[in-house]
Design a protein around this motif. Structure first.
Motif, PDB file in Angstrom:
ATOM      1  N   VAL A   1       0.944  -1.217   0.029  1.00 48.15           N
ATOM      2  CA  VAL A   1       0.022  -0.006   0.074  1.00 48.15           C
ATOM      3  C   VAL A   1       0.822   1.266  -0.017  1.00 48.15           C
ATOM      4  CG1 VAL A   1      -2.338  -1.160   1.189  1.00 48.15           C
ATOM      5  CG2 VAL A   1      -0.284  -0.249   2.612  1.00 48.15           C
ATOM      6  N   GLY A   2       2.261   1.091  -0.557  1.00 52.03           N
ATOM      7  CA  GLY A   2       2.907   2.287  -0.634  1.00 52.03           C
ATOM      8  C   GLY A   2       3.323   2.923   0.648  1.00 52.03           C
ATOM      9  N   GLY A   3       3.277   2.186   1.774  1.00 51.39           N
ATOM     10  CA  GLY A   3       3.823   2.636   3.009  1.00 51.39           C
ATOM     11  C   GLY A   3       2.690   3.864   3.527  1.00 51.39           C
ATOM     12  N   LEU A   4       1.498   3.756   3.054  1.00 52.29           N
ATOM     13  CA  LEU A   4       0.444   4.621   3.433  1.00 52.29           C
ATOM     14  C   LEU A   4       0.049   4.520   4.889  1.00 52.29           C
ATOM     15  CD1 LEU A   4      -1.482   4.862   0.374  1.00 52.29           C
ATOM     16  CD2 LEU A   4      -0.015   6.607   1.043  1.00 52.29           C
ATOM     17  N   PRO A   5      -0.257   5.459   5.707  1.00 50.47           N
ATOM     18  CA  PRO A   5      -0.827   4.934   6.996  1.00 50.47           C
ATOM     19  C   PRO A   5      -2.474   4.420   6.761  1.00 50.47           C
ATOM     20  CG  PRO A   5      -0.178   7.602   6.636  1.00 50.47           C
ATOM     21  CD  PRO A   5      -0.099   6.993   5.378  1.00 50.47           C
ATOM     22  N   PRO A   6      -2.832   3.814   7.577  1.00 49.04           N
ATOM     23  CA  PRO A   6      -3.795   2.968   7.675  1.00 49.04           C
ATOM     24  C   PRO A   6      -4.990   3.637   7.047  1.00 49.04           C
ATOM     25  CG  PRO A   6      -2.782   2.576   9.539  1.00 49.04           C
ATOM     26  CD  PRO A   6      -2.266   3.552   9.077  1.00 49.04           C
ATOM     27  N   GLN A   7      -5.374   4.708   7.342  1.00 47.35           N
ATOM     28  CA  GLN A   7      -6.493   5.513   6.691  1.00 47.35           C
ATOM     29  C   GLN A   7      -6.514   5.843   5.408  1.00 47.35           C
ATOM     30  OE1 GLN A   7      -4.830   6.479   9.426  1.00 47.35           O
ATOM     31  NE2 GLN A   7      -5.789   7.703  11.062  1.00 47.35           N
ATOM     32  N   ALA A   8      -5.501   6.223   4.955  1.00 45.68           N
ATOM     33  CA  ALA A   8      -4.906   6.787   3.448  1.00 45.68           C
ATOM     34  C   ALA A   8      -4.867   5.367   2.739  1.00 45.68           C
ATOM     35  CB  ALA A   8      -3.568   7.124   3.471  1.00 45.68           C
ATOM     36  N   ALA A   9      -4.273   4.287   3.245  1.00 48.71           N
ATOM     37  CA  ALA A   9      -4.278   2.927   2.584  1.00 48.71           C
ATOM     38  C   ALA A   9      -5.819   2.440   2.319  1.00 48.71           C
ATOM     39  CB  ALA A   9      -3.667   1.829   3.403  1.00 48.71           C
ATOM     40  N   ALA A  10      -6.769   2.701   3.215  1.00 44.25           N
ATOM     41  CA  ALA A  10      -8.276   2.179   3.080  1.00 44.25           C
ATOM     42  C   ALA A  10      -8.814   3.080   1.972  1.00 44.25           C
ATOM     43  CB  ALA A  10      -8.928   2.522   4.349  1.00 44.25           C
ATOM     44  N   LEU A  11      -8.562   4.512   2.046  1.00 44.10           N
ATOM     45  CA  LEU A  11      -9.029   5.321   0.870  1.00 44.10           C
ATOM     46  C   LEU A  11      -8.419   4.968  -0.370  1.00 44.10           C
ATOM     47  CD1 LEU A  11     -10.657   7.645   0.349  1.00 44.10           C
ATOM     48  CD2 LEU A  11      -8.827   9.246   0.809  1.00 44.10           C
ATOM     49  N   PHE A  12      -7.215   4.588  -0.303  1.00 46.27           N
ATOM     50  CA  PHE A  12      -6.590   4.226  -1.801  1.00 46.27           C
ATOM     51  C   PHE A  12      -7.040   2.802  -2.373  1.00 46.27           C
ATOM     52  CE2 PHE A  12      -3.356   1.570  -4.231  1.00 46.27           C
ATOM     53  CZ  PHE A  12      -3.073   2.629  -5.158  1.00 46.27           C
ATOM     54  N   ILE A  13      -7.244   1.914  -1.503  1.00 46.76           N
ATOM     55  CA  ILE A  13      -8.107   0.607  -2.017  1.00 46.76           C
ATOM     56  C   ILE A  13      -9.398   1.094  -2.420  1.00 46.76           C
ATOM     57  CG2 ILE A  13      -8.972  -1.514  -1.222  1.00 46.76           C
ATOM     58  CD1 ILE A  13      -6.392  -1.757   0.673  1.00 46.76           C
TER      59      ILE A  13
ATOM     60  N   ALA B   1     -10.455   3.791  -3.453  1.00 48.55           N
ATOM     61  CA  ALA B   1     -10.379   4.629  -4.952  1.00 48.55           C
ATOM     62  C   ALA B   1      -9.947   3.610  -5.853  1.00 48.55           C
ATOM     63  CB  ALA B   1      -9.181   5.749  -4.748  1.00 48.55           C
ATOM     64  N   TRP B   2      -8.889   2.756  -5.818  1.00 45.69           N
ATOM     65  CA  TRP B   2      -8.327   1.745  -6.713  1.00 45.69           C
ATOM     66  C   TRP B   2      -9.671   0.946  -7.142  1.00 45.69           C
ATOM     67  CZ3 TRP B   2      -5.498   0.860 -10.539  1.00 45.69           C
ATOM     68  CH2 TRP B   2      -5.505  -0.516 -11.051  1.00 45.69           C
ATOM     69  N   GLY B   3     -10.536   0.251  -6.513  1.00 44.38           N
ATOM     70  CA  GLY B   3     -11.576  -0.285  -6.679  1.00 44.38           C
ATOM     71  C   GLY B   3     -12.546   0.393  -7.539  1.00 44.38           C
ATOM     72  N   HIS B   4     -12.798   1.707  -7.296  1.00 46.56           N
ATOM     73  CA  HIS B   4     -13.517   2.397  -8.252  1.00 46.56           C
ATOM     74  C   HIS B   4     -13.098   2.643  -9.550  1.00 46.56           C
ATOM     75  CE1 HIS B   4     -16.909   5.648  -8.297  1.00 46.56           C
ATOM     76  NE2 HIS B   4     -16.114   6.291  -9.513  1.00 46.56           N
ATOM     77  N   LEU B   5     -11.914   3.024  -9.660  1.00 49.73           N
ATOM     78  CA  LEU B   5     -11.277   3.171 -11.009  1.00 49.73           C
ATOM     79  C   LEU B   5     -11.250   1.916 -11.766  1.00 49.73           C
ATOM     80  CD1 LEU B   5      -7.893   4.993 -11.557  1.00 49.73           C
ATOM     81  CD2 LEU B   5      -8.381   2.905 -12.527  1.00 49.73           C
TER      82      LEU B   5
ATOM     83  N   GLY C   1     -15.481  11.710 -16.318  1.00 46.55           N
ATOM     84  CA  GLY C   1     -16.322  12.557 -15.016  1.00 46.55           C
ATOM     85  C   GLY C   1     -16.256  11.726 -13.869  1.00 46.55           C
ATOM     86  N   ALA C   2     -16.353  10.384 -13.829  1.00 41.12           N
ATOM     87  CA  ALA C   2     -16.196   9.490 -12.563  1.00 41.12           C
ATOM     88  C   ALA C   2     -14.708   9.966 -12.076  1.00 41.12           C
ATOM     89  CB  ALA C   2     -16.372   8.293 -12.851  1.00 41.12           C
ATOM     90  N   MET C   3     -13.650  10.190 -12.885  1.00 38.46           N
ATOM     91  CA  MET C   3     -12.367  10.219 -12.347  1.00 38.46           C
ATOM     92  C   MET C   3     -12.239  11.616 -11.704  1.00 38.46           C
ATOM     93  SD  MET C   3     -10.839   7.372 -12.597  1.00 38.46           S
ATOM     94  CE  MET C   3     -12.509   6.545 -12.161  1.00 38.46           C
ATOM     95  N   HIS C   4     -12.916  12.488 -12.228  1.00 39.44           N
ATOM     96  CA  HIS C   4     -12.681  13.903 -11.697  1.00 39.44           C
ATOM     97  C   HIS C   4     -13.483  13.877 -10.109  1.00 39.44           C
ATOM     98  CE1 HIS C   4     -11.128  16.879 -14.505  1.00 39.44           C
ATOM     99  NE2 HIS C   4     -11.900  16.131 -15.504  1.00 39.44           N
ATOM    100  N   SER C   5     -14.578  13.334 -10.180  1.00 40.71           N
ATOM    101  CA  SER C   5     -15.219  13.234  -8.941  1.00 40.71           C
ATOM    102  C   SER C   5     -14.245  12.126  -7.914  1.00 40.71           C
ATOM    103  CB  SER C   5     -16.697  12.309  -9.085  1.00 40.71           C
ATOM    104  OG  SER C   5     -17.503  13.226  -9.788  1.00 40.71           O
ATOM    105  N   LEU C   6     -13.754  11.104  -8.179  1.00 45.93           N
ATOM    106  CA  LEU C   6     -12.993  10.585  -7.417  1.00 45.93           C
ATOM    107  C   LEU C   6     -11.560  11.255  -6.830  1.00 45.93           C
ATOM    108  CD1 LEU C   6     -12.292   7.621  -6.192  1.00 45.93           C
ATOM    109  CD2 LEU C   6     -10.987   7.351  -8.476  1.00 45.93           C
ATOM    110  N   LEU C   7     -11.196  11.900  -7.769  1.00 42.01           N
ATOM    111  CA  LEU C   7      -9.994  12.805  -7.368  1.00 42.01           C
ATOM    112  C   LEU C   7     -10.504  13.737  -6.400  1.00 42.01           C
ATOM    113  CD1 LEU C   7      -6.852  13.306  -7.692  1.00 42.01           C
ATOM    114  CD2 LEU C   7      -7.579  14.903  -9.821  1.00 42.01           C
TER     115      LEU C   7
END
Length: 166
Positions: free
Chosen positions: A107-119, A121-125, A150-156
């Motif tokens: 998870v790129g060494g992300l803190p747990p909260q950011a790792a959860a958000l990354f997963i 976001a990755w699932g959405h994309l 449009g979905a990627m703008h919203s996701l970002l």
């Protein structure tokens, strides 16, 4: 320059000056998946029964490289302190501990909260690309690209809204 997957190698794609690099990367990933559905399925599809891809193999290395691009483009402008305060639903102690035990490349060494958000976001994309690669959004026709952008703008926007200002 932006690194994207193309065939079995990595190429560079010039960024679109009008788009955030994350969206350019997402669209490049989508384009690669649409142009290479068999390879996309090999890397991101249902795993074969009783088969584990080698961790140092080409498919797993490619998947890690593209994930690193998305991680950098989503979170690269933020400090570790900001990422540690990412706004997500409460994480269980078990999930926090699991994220902290994973190797940095997971998870790129992300803190747990950011790792959860990354997963998330990755699932959405990834999910939108899967739907399109396998023809589940064909009813939209050539307008699939507009829906994806449009979905990627919203996701970002959503990801960045969840990370507190410095």
């Amino acid at each position: 320059m932006l690194v994207i997957m193309s065939g079995s190698a990595l190429d560079t794609a010039p960024p679109d000056g009008d788009l955030p690099t994350f969206i350019t990367a997402a669209e490049a990933f989508r384009g690669w998946g649409l142009d290479n559905p068999a390879r996309f399925q090999l890397i991101y599809g249902t795993p074969l029964l009783d088969y584990q891809a080698p961790s140092d193999g080409r498919t797993t290395a490619g998947a890690r490289r593209i994930a690193a691009v998305f991680r950098r483009e989503l979170f690269g402008a933020f400090t570790d302190e900001q990422l540690a305060r990412t706004e997500v639903p409460p994480l269980s102690l078990a999930l926090r501990a699991r994220f902290e035990q994973l190797p940095p490349e997971a998870v790129g060494g992300l803190p747990p909260q950011a790792a959860a958000l990354f997963i998330s976001a990755w699932g959405h994309l990834h999910g939108l690309v899967v739907l399109e690669v396998f023809g589940h959004t064909a009813f939209i026709g050539p307008l699939q690209a507009e829906v994806f952008r449009g979905a990627m703008h919203s996701l970002l926007s959503d990801v960045h809204r969840r990370i507190p200002a410095g």
